[in-house]
Design a protein around this motif. Structure first.
Motif, PDB file in Angstrom:
ATOM      1  N   VAL A 108     -86.143 -10.604   7.221  1.00  0.00           N
ATOM      2  CA  VAL A 108     -86.578  -9.567   6.287  1.00  0.00           C
ATOM      3  C   VAL A 108     -85.389  -9.116   5.440  1.00  0.00           C
ATOM      4  CG1 VAL A 108     -87.614  -7.283   6.067  1.00  0.00           C
ATOM      5  CG2 VAL A 108     -88.335  -8.803   7.920  1.00  0.00           C
ATOM      6  N   TYR A 109     -85.580  -9.158   4.098  1.00  0.00           N
ATOM      7  CA  TYR A 109     -84.592  -8.668   3.133  1.00  0.00           C
ATOM      8  C   TYR A 109     -85.196  -7.450   2.430  1.00  0.00           C
ATOM      9  CZ  TYR A 109     -82.540 -13.324   3.695  1.00  0.00           C
ATOM     10  OH  TYR A 109     -81.999 -14.485   4.205  1.00  0.00           O
ATOM     11  N   LYS A 110     -84.587  -6.289   2.600  1.00  0.00           N
ATOM     12  CA  LYS A 110     -85.079  -5.068   1.961  1.00  0.00           C
ATOM     13  C   LYS A 110     -84.340  -4.857   0.646  1.00  0.00           C
ATOM     14  CE  LYS A 110     -86.040  -2.956   6.447  1.00  0.00           C
ATOM     15  NZ  LYS A 110     -85.749  -1.818   7.353  1.00  0.00           N
ATOM     16  N   VAL A 111     -85.117  -4.635  -0.422  1.00  0.00           N
ATOM     17  CA  VAL A 111     -84.553  -4.504  -1.770  1.00  0.00           C
ATOM     18  C   VAL A 111     -85.048  -3.200  -2.373  1.00  0.00           C
ATOM     19  CG1 VAL A 111     -84.344  -5.530  -4.059  1.00  0.00           C
ATOM     20  CG2 VAL A 111     -84.519  -7.002  -2.038  1.00  0.00           C
ATOM     21  N   ASP A 112     -84.119  -2.399  -2.901  1.00  0.00           N
ATOM     22  CA  ASP A 112     -84.473  -1.152  -3.590  1.00  0.00           C
ATOM     23  C   ASP A 112     -84.946  -1.496  -5.004  1.00  0.00           C
ATOM     24  OD1 ASP A 112     -84.662   1.316  -4.778  1.00  0.00           O
ATOM     25  OD2 ASP A 112     -82.826   2.095  -3.896  1.00  0.00           O
ATOM     26  N   VAL A 113     -86.236  -1.231  -5.279  1.00  0.00           N
ATOM     27  CA  VAL A 113     -86.810  -1.574  -6.587  1.00  0.00           C
ATOM     28  C   VAL A 113     -87.068  -0.330  -7.439  1.00  0.00           C
ATOM     29  CG1 VAL A 113     -87.871  -3.688  -5.738  1.00  0.00           C
ATOM     30  CG2 VAL A 113     -89.136  -1.536  -5.600  1.00  0.00           C
ATOM     31  N   ASN A 114     -86.655   0.821  -6.976  1.00  0.00           N
ATOM     32  CA  ASN A 114     -86.926   2.063  -7.701  1.00  0.00           C
ATOM     33  C   ASN A 114     -85.681   2.663  -8.334  1.00  0.00           C
ATOM     34  OD1 ASN A 114     -88.589   4.145  -8.621  1.00  0.00           O
ATOM     35  ND2 ASN A 114     -88.154   5.423  -6.851  1.00  0.00           N
ATOM     36  N   THR A 115     -84.550   2.510  -7.719  1.00  0.00           N
ATOM     37  CA  THR A 115     -83.314   3.114  -8.201  1.00  0.00           C
ATOM     38  C   THR A 115     -82.804   2.365  -9.428  1.00  0.00           C
ATOM     39  OG1 THR A 115     -82.751   3.797  -5.953  1.00  0.00           O
ATOM     40  CG2 THR A 115     -80.973   3.800  -7.586  1.00  0.00           C
ATOM     41  N   GLN A 116     -82.382   3.112 -10.440  1.00  0.00           N
ATOM     42  CA  GLN A 116     -81.772   2.520 -11.624  1.00  0.00           C
ATOM     43  C   GLN A 116     -80.293   2.241 -11.346  1.00  0.00           C
ATOM     44  OE1 GLN A 116     -82.457   4.937 -15.073  1.00  0.00           O
ATOM     45  NE2 GLN A 116     -84.671   4.704 -15.010  1.00  0.00           N
ATOM     46  N   LEU A 117     -79.895   1.027 -11.591  1.00  0.00           N
ATOM     47  CA  LEU A 117     -78.522   0.599 -11.371  1.00  0.00           C
ATOM     48  C   LEU A 117     -77.759   0.622 -12.683  1.00  0.00           C
ATOM     49  CD1 LEU A 117     -79.368  -2.454  -9.087  1.00  0.00           C
ATOM     50  CD2 LEU A 117     -78.834  -0.120  -8.384  1.00  0.00           C
ATOM     51  N   LYS A 118     -76.467   0.841 -12.596  1.00  0.00           N
ATOM     52  CA  LYS A 118     -75.626   0.921 -13.799  1.00  0.00           C
ATOM     53  C   LYS A 118     -74.472  -0.063 -13.695  1.00  0.00           C
ATOM     54  CE  LYS A 118     -76.585   5.749 -15.000  1.00  0.00           C
ATOM     55  NZ  LYS A 118     -75.991   7.079 -15.282  1.00  0.00           N
ATOM     56  N   LYS A 119     -74.145  -0.622 -14.829  1.00  0.00           N
ATOM     57  CA  LYS A 119     -73.010  -1.538 -14.916  1.00  0.00           C
ATOM     58  C   LYS A 119     -72.203  -1.163 -16.166  1.00  0.00           C
ATOM     59  CE  LYS A 119     -72.339  -4.655 -12.734  1.00  0.00           C
ATOM     60  NZ  LYS A 119     -71.497  -4.886 -11.547  1.00  0.00           N
ATOM     61  N   GLU A 120     -70.928  -0.872 -15.976  1.00  0.00           N
ATOM     62  CA  GLU A 120     -70.056  -0.484 -17.087  1.00  0.00           C
ATOM     63  C   GLU A 120     -69.267  -1.697 -17.571  1.00  0.00           C
ATOM     64  OE1 GLU A 120     -67.658   2.775 -15.835  1.00  0.00           O
ATOM     65  OE2 GLU A 120     -69.352   4.197 -15.743  1.00  0.00           O
ATOM     66  N   ILE A 121     -69.299  -1.892 -18.891  1.00  0.00           N
ATOM     67  CA  ILE A 121     -68.643  -3.038 -19.529  1.00  0.00           C
ATOM     68  C   ILE A 121     -67.674  -2.528 -20.580  1.00  0.00           C
ATOM     69  CG2 ILE A 121     -68.997  -5.221 -20.723  1.00  0.00           C
ATOM     70  CD1 ILE A 121     -70.317  -5.159 -18.014  1.00  0.00           C
ATOM     71  N   SER A 122     -66.471  -3.055 -20.580  1.00  0.00           N
ATOM     72  CA  SER A 122     -65.459  -2.710 -21.582  1.00  0.00           C
ATOM     73  C   SER A 122     -64.894  -3.998 -22.158  1.00  0.00           C
ATOM     74  CB  SER A 122     -64.337  -1.867 -20.969  1.00  0.00           C
ATOM     75  OG  SER A 122     -64.856  -0.668 -20.423  1.00  0.00           O
ATOM     76  N   GLY A 123     -64.479  -3.925 -23.423  1.00  0.00           N
ATOM     77  CA  GLY A 123     -63.910  -5.116 -24.033  1.00  0.00           C
ATOM     78  C   GLY A 123     -63.315  -4.831 -25.394  1.00  0.00           C
ATOM     79  N   THR A 124     -62.489  -5.752 -25.850  1.00  0.00           N
ATOM     80  CA  THR A 124     -61.897  -5.719 -27.182  1.00  0.00           C
ATOM     81  C   THR A 124     -62.487  -6.862 -27.982  1.00  0.00           C
ATOM     82  OG1 THR A 124     -59.841  -4.797 -26.288  1.00  0.00           O
ATOM     83  CG2 THR A 124     -59.742  -5.799 -28.489  1.00  0.00           C
ATOM     84  N   ILE A 125     -63.139  -6.524 -29.110  1.00  0.00           N
ATOM     85  CA  ILE A 125     -63.960  -7.495 -29.828  1.00  0.00           C
ATOM     86  C   ILE A 125     -63.557  -7.528 -31.296  1.00  0.00           C
ATOM     87  CG2 ILE A 125     -66.340  -8.160 -30.380  1.00  0.00           C
ATOM     88  CD1 ILE A 125     -67.244  -6.564 -27.954  1.00  0.00           C
ATOM     89  N   LEU A 126     -63.644  -8.710 -31.895  1.00  0.00           N
ATOM     90  CA  LEU A 126     -63.386  -8.902 -33.322  1.00  0.00           C
ATOM     91  C   LEU A 126     -64.687  -8.734 -34.083  1.00  0.00           C
ATOM     92  CD1 LEU A 126     -61.209  -9.763 -35.435  1.00  0.00           C
ATOM     93  CD2 LEU A 126     -62.053 -12.100 -35.152  1.00  0.00           C
ATOM     94  N   THR A 127     -64.711  -7.813 -35.054  1.00  0.00           N
ATOM     95  CA  THR A 127     -65.934  -7.532 -35.802  1.00  0.00           C
ATOM     96  C   THR A 127     -66.117  -8.540 -36.943  1.00  0.00           C
ATOM     97  OG1 THR A 127     -64.782  -5.992 -37.271  1.00  0.00           O
ATOM     98  CG2 THR A 127     -65.744  -5.096 -35.248  1.00  0.00           C
ATOM     99  N   LYS A 128     -67.239  -8.380 -37.640  1.00  0.00           N
ATOM    100  CA  LYS A 128     -67.581  -9.302 -38.724  1.00  0.00           C
ATOM    101  C   LYS A 128     -66.580  -9.237 -39.865  1.00  0.00           C
ATOM    102  CE  LYS A 128     -71.465 -10.461 -41.764  1.00  0.00           C
ATOM    103  NZ  LYS A 128     -72.859 -10.080 -42.149  1.00  0.00           N
ATOM    104  N   ASP A 129     -66.032  -8.062 -40.149  1.00  0.00           N
ATOM    105  CA  ASP A 129     -65.067  -7.910 -41.238  1.00  0.00           C
ATOM    106  C   ASP A 129     -63.625  -8.040 -40.760  1.00  0.00           C
ATOM    107  OD1 ASP A 129     -65.243  -5.644 -39.754  1.00  0.00           O
ATOM    108  OD2 ASP A 129     -65.376  -4.253 -41.432  1.00  0.00           O
ATOM    109  N   LYS A 130     -63.435  -8.790 -39.665  1.00  0.00           N
ATOM    110  CA  LYS A 130     -62.106  -9.166 -39.162  1.00  0.00           C
ATOM    111  C   LYS A 130     -61.284  -7.956 -38.705  1.00  0.00           C
ATOM    112  CE  LYS A 130     -62.881 -13.456 -40.274  1.00  0.00           C
ATOM    113  NZ  LYS A 130     -64.226 -13.259 -40.859  1.00  0.00           N
ATOM    114  N   ASN A 131     -61.928  -6.978 -38.089  1.00  0.00           N
ATOM    115  CA  ASN A 131     -61.240  -5.842 -37.478  1.00  0.00           C
ATOM    116  C   ASN A 131     -61.445  -5.886 -35.971  1.00  0.00           C
ATOM    117  OD1 ASN A 131     -60.104  -4.070 -39.683  1.00  0.00           O
ATOM    118  ND2 ASN A 131     -62.223  -4.227 -40.388  1.00  0.00           N
ATOM    119  N   ILE A 132     -60.484  -5.335 -35.244  1.00  0.00           N
ATOM    120  CA  ILE A 132     -60.550  -5.318 -33.785  1.00  0.00           C
ATOM    121  C   ILE A 132     -60.964  -3.922 -33.333  1.00  0.00           C
ATOM    122  CG2 ILE A 132     -59.229  -5.596 -31.659  1.00  0.00           C
ATOM    123  CD1 ILE A 132     -57.450  -7.563 -33.105  1.00  0.00           C
ATOM    124  N   VAL A 133     -61.881  -3.869 -32.384  1.00  0.00           N
ATOM    125  CA  VAL A 133     -62.382  -2.594 -31.902  1.00  0.00           C
ATOM    126  C   VAL A 133     -62.526  -2.659 -30.380  1.00  0.00           C
ATOM    127  CG1 VAL A 133     -64.787  -3.291 -32.238  1.00  0.00           C
ATOM    128  CG2 VAL A 133     -64.207  -0.873 -32.176  1.00  0.00           C
TER     129      VAL A 133
END
Length: 351
Positions: A108-133
């Motif tokens: 038996v595998y018990k899985v919580d299907v009601n709780t909302q889970l959160k994942k935090e993502i961070s990054g440095t990205i090059l935009t369309k007009d060649k700027n870094i953000v």
């Protein structure tokens, strides 16, 4: 002759008889066979010993069965679902409540299907007009189909993180720097959510993405002062526009009201003049037959009426006598007042 050679009657070097180990082993095997036969109701040997051991064996078996049955019970909480496998293969998914699964057969595998889970993502990205953000996102999701979540993908948290990073780089990379920093954050978050759903669809991962929030977006620290100046100037521009709009909203209604009042006054004056002119025309049309009958008399009467109307509104009259250089001044206001005074005094004396 050596002490252990054949024919020495199984004696040790000191002349004593050695014990026969083979006979002891045979006796032990024989006794064990008798006990096993006694458990199942057969065999020979001491019947009393076999009968006395049966209750203990039965009790032991009952205890083992009870333990096995008790071990199979499980409880699923209200916010959970239980995924059950049989010999390692998926068998069924059950909801909240008390259940039973054969121990060592089902798992038996018990899985919580009601709780909302959160994942935090961070990054440095090059935009369309060649700027870094630098951007920070928070992904909110929930396990929707627990059997797919458990068995279709390994390392589920890592998979969610990688899918989110790919979707964020896709949407931010196709946006301008101003859109990411201030103008179109809502649009970027919506596009990221749609992109994540599109990437996850072939995996059948069994998760539902609730929302994607851009918690922060800022330029790299090396160029941040320049971006702050730009942001400050943009804020000043918006403030000036708002002030100008407020001034416009204050003055424009007043000017429009004043213009409407002037237009209304002009329309009223126009109507008054037009009606007056129409009245004059009607009056002259009535006088025209009389004028045609006696032009000189009518002309003189009009002159006298005009002079009477003009002089009734003035208090002083200057008369230019023909053939003389002297001007005659008539203080009409004083003459009128003087004429009124005796009448008023006389009235008082009569009383």
């Amino acid at each position: 002759m050596a002490w252990n050679e054949p024919g020495n009657n199984n004696q040790d070097p000191w002349g004593k008889k050695r014990p026969n180990n083979n006979n002891d082993l045979d006796d032990m095997i024989k006794k064990a066979g008798e006990k096993i036969g006694g458990i199942f109701g057969g065999g020979s040997g001491d019947g009393k010993k076999s009968d006395s051991s049966k209750p203990f064996i039965i009790i032991g078996l009952i205890v083992l069965v009870a333990f096995y049955v008790f071990k199979g019970f499980y409880t699923v909480k209200e916010a959970e679902k239980a995924v059950i496998t049989r010999f390692g293969a998926y068998d069924r998914t059950v909801g909240p409540g008390l259940g039973w699964a054969p121990f060592l057969i089902d798992r038996v595998y018990k899985v919580d299907v009601n709780t909302q889970l959160k994942k935090e993502i961070s990054g440095t990205i090059l935009t369309k007009d060649k700027n870094i953000v630098d951007v920070d996102f928070t992904i909110v999701y929930r396990i929707d189909v627990p059997e797919d979540y458990l068995f279709n993908v390994n390392h589920q948290d890592k998979t969610i993180e990688q899918v989110a990073e790919a979707a964020i780089r896709q949407t931010v990379g196709q946006s301008l720097i101003d859109d990411v920093l201030k103008d179109n954050k809502t649009r970027i978050m919506d596009d990221t959510l749609v992109e994540m759903e599109k990437i996850l669809e072939p995996y059948n991962m069994g998760v539902e993405i609730y929302e994607v929030n851009m918690t922060e977006s800022k330029p790299p620290i090396d160029v941040r002062p320049a971006f702050d100046d730009v942001t400050s100037s943009i804020s000043d521009k918006k403030r000036y526009v708002q002030e100008a709009t407020a001034y416009q909203n204050d003055k424009l209604p007043k000017a429009e009201g004043q213009a409407a009042r002037i237009i209304n006054e002009a329309e009223a004056y126009k109507s008054q003049v037009v009606e007056k002119a129409r009245g004059e025309v009607a009056r002259f049309q009535q006088l025209l037959p009389e004028y045609e009958l006696a032009p000189e008399v009518t002309r003189k009467r009009l002159y006298l009426e005009t002079v009477e109307r003009v002089l009734s509104s003035v208090s002083k009259v200057v008369i230019d006598t023909e053939g003389s250089s002297n001007l005659t001044y008539l203080p009409l206001d004083k003459i009128v007042n003087k004429n009124k005074s005796p009448k008023s005094n006389g009235g008082q004396n009569n009383e």
